[in-house]
Scaffold this active site. Structure first.
Site, mmCIF file in Angstrom:
data_model
loop_
_atom_site.group_PDB
_atom_site.id
_atom_site.type_symbol
_atom_site.label_atom_id
_atom_site.label_comp_id
_atom_site.label_asym_id
_atom_site.label_seq_id
_atom_site.Cartn_x
_atom_site.Cartn_y
_atom_site.Cartn_z
ATOM 1 N N ASP A 32 0.849 -1.197 0.000
ATOM 2 C CA ASP A 32 0.000 0.000 0.000
ATOM 3 C C ASP A 32 0.891 1.257 0.000
ATOM 4 O OD1 ASP A 32 -3.206 0.470 1.159
ATOM 5 O OD2 ASP A 32 -1.833 2.161 1.076
ATOM 6 N N ASN A 88 -13.014 -3.482 2.917
ATOM 7 C CA ASN A 88 -14.077 -2.476 2.999
ATOM 8 C C ASN A 88 -15.024 -2.584 1.808
ATOM 9 O OD1 ASN A 88 -12.776 -1.388 5.296
ATOM 10 N ND2 ASN A 88 -11.457 -0.122 4.013
ATOM 11 N N GLN A 95 -14.497 2.295 1.810
ATOM 12 C CA GLN A 95 -13.920 1.877 0.523
ATOM 13 C C GLN A 95 -13.673 3.104 -0.340
ATOM 14 O OE1 GLN A 95 -16.291 -0.911 -1.795
ATOM 15 N NE2 GLN A 95 -14.580 -1.420 -3.136
ATOM 16 N N HIS A 101 -10.428 -5.479 -2.904
ATOM 17 C CA HIS A 101 -9.086 -5.718 -2.390
ATOM 18 C C HIS A 101 -9.159 -6.058 -0.917
ATOM 19 C CE1 HIS A 101 -10.056 -1.426 -2.138
ATOM 20 N NE2 HIS A 101 -9.376 -1.417 -1.000
ATOM 21 N N HIS A 103 -6.925 -5.856 2.563
ATOM 22 C CA HIS A 103 -5.736 -5.302 3.219
ATOM 23 C C HIS A 103 -5.118 -6.379 4.114
ATOM 24 C CE1 HIS A 103 -6.795 -0.930 2.572
ATOM 25 N NE2 HIS A 103 -7.987 -1.467 2.406
HETATM 26 P P1 AMP Z 1 -9.849 1.201 0.644
HETATM 27 O O1 AMP Z 1 -9.989 2.463 1.459
HETATM 28 O O2 AMP Z 1 -10.185 -0.059 1.409
HETATM 29 O O3 AMP Z 1 -10.580 1.296 -0.682
HETATM 30 O O4 AMP Z 1 -8.302 1.057 0.348
HETATM 31 C C1 AMP Z 1 -7.653 1.648 -0.702
HETATM 32 C C2 AMP Z 1 -6.185 1.574 -0.382
HETATM 33 O O5 AMP Z 1 -5.469 1.676 -1.600
HETATM 34 C C3 AMP Z 1 -5.679 2.685 0.523
HETATM 35 O O6 AMP Z 1 -5.064 2.091 1.679
HETATM 36 C C4 AMP Z 1 -4.671 3.457 -0.338
HETATM 37 O O7 AMP Z 1 -3.562 3.882 0.394
HETATM 38 C C5 AMP Z 1 -4.292 2.400 -1.352
HETATM 39 N N1 AMP Z 1 -3.879 2.897 -2.661
HETATM 40 C C6 AMP Z 1 -4.537 3.765 -3.467
HETATM 41 N N2 AMP Z 1 -3.874 3.915 -4.631
HETATM 42 C C7 AMP Z 1 -2.778 3.120 -4.573
HETATM 43 C C8 AMP Z 1 -1.695 2.852 -5.456
HETATM 44 N N3 AMP Z 1 -1.596 3.430 -6.655
HETATM 45 N N4 AMP Z 1 -0.747 1.974 -5.057
HETATM 46 C C9 AMP Z 1 -0.834 1.389 -3.839
HETATM 47 N N5 AMP Z 1 -1.821 1.596 -2.953
HETATM 48 C C10 AMP Z 1 -2.781 2.464 -3.316
#
Ligand code: AMP
Ligand code: ZN
Length: 139
Positions: A32, A88, A95, A101, A103
């Site tokens: 992440d 999420n 989300q 995805h 985590h």
């Molecule tokens: P969510 O809030 O569960 O949708 O999680 C999205 C996650 O994706 C967050 O923890 C962000 O930090 C991560 N994220 C968003 N864009 C990228 C990216 N390009 N590379 C790696 N992580 C990302």
């Protein structure tokens, strides 16, 4: 299926570079960009599914074992004492990227505080009423 406007489709399929820790035919696991703790990883299916409700059962069956494998590797290598598997669904649930995805968040002794929830209170009657409502939606 792919969604041309989806950043995680592009990352999962290697069109946008990422720090990848694992890849197979169905998944890419990346670090992440905004880690909650050192090693925070995201399990991305290569196919596009908006959330857990849209997830294909064959892929779904592989997500938890993969999460366990990654978390176990983190315990062996990063020295974390445990890990959270967090997923999420929907904006209200936090989300922000609408490609399924999971985590994998390493948890360290004396590590960063990661907010959970404050336990509330519910009577047996309230629990029973709520259970009946949810059960109706599962028929
Ligand atoms: P969510 O809030 O569960 O949708 O999680 C999205 C996650 O994706 C967050 O923890 C962000 O930090 C991560 N994220 C968003 N864009 C990228 C990216 N390009 N590379 C790696 N992580 C990302
Ligand atoms: Zn996608």
């Amino acid at each position: 299926m792919r969604d041309d406007n989806c950043i995680f489709c592009k990352i999962a399929n290697g069109e946008i570079p990422s720090t990848t820790i694992y890849e197979d035919d169905d998944f890419r696991v990346i670090l992440d960009l905004g880690p909650a703790s050192r090693g925070h990883a995201l399990i991305l299916p290569k196919e596009h599914f908006a959330d857990v409700c849209a997830l294909d059962e064959r892929i779904a069956a592989k997500v938890l074992p993969l999460g366990a494998r990654i978390g176990s590797a983190m315990k062996r290598t990063l020295g974390c004492a445990g890990f959270n598997l967090v997923q999420n669904n929907g904006e209200a649930a936090g989300q922000t990227v609408f490609h399924f995805h999971m985590h994998v968040i390493p948890r360290y002794e004396n590590g960063p505080v990661i907010a959970g929830w404050t336990p509330g209170k519910a009577s047996q009657e309230e629990l029973a009423e709520t259970a009946e409502e949810i059960k109706k939606g599962m028929q």
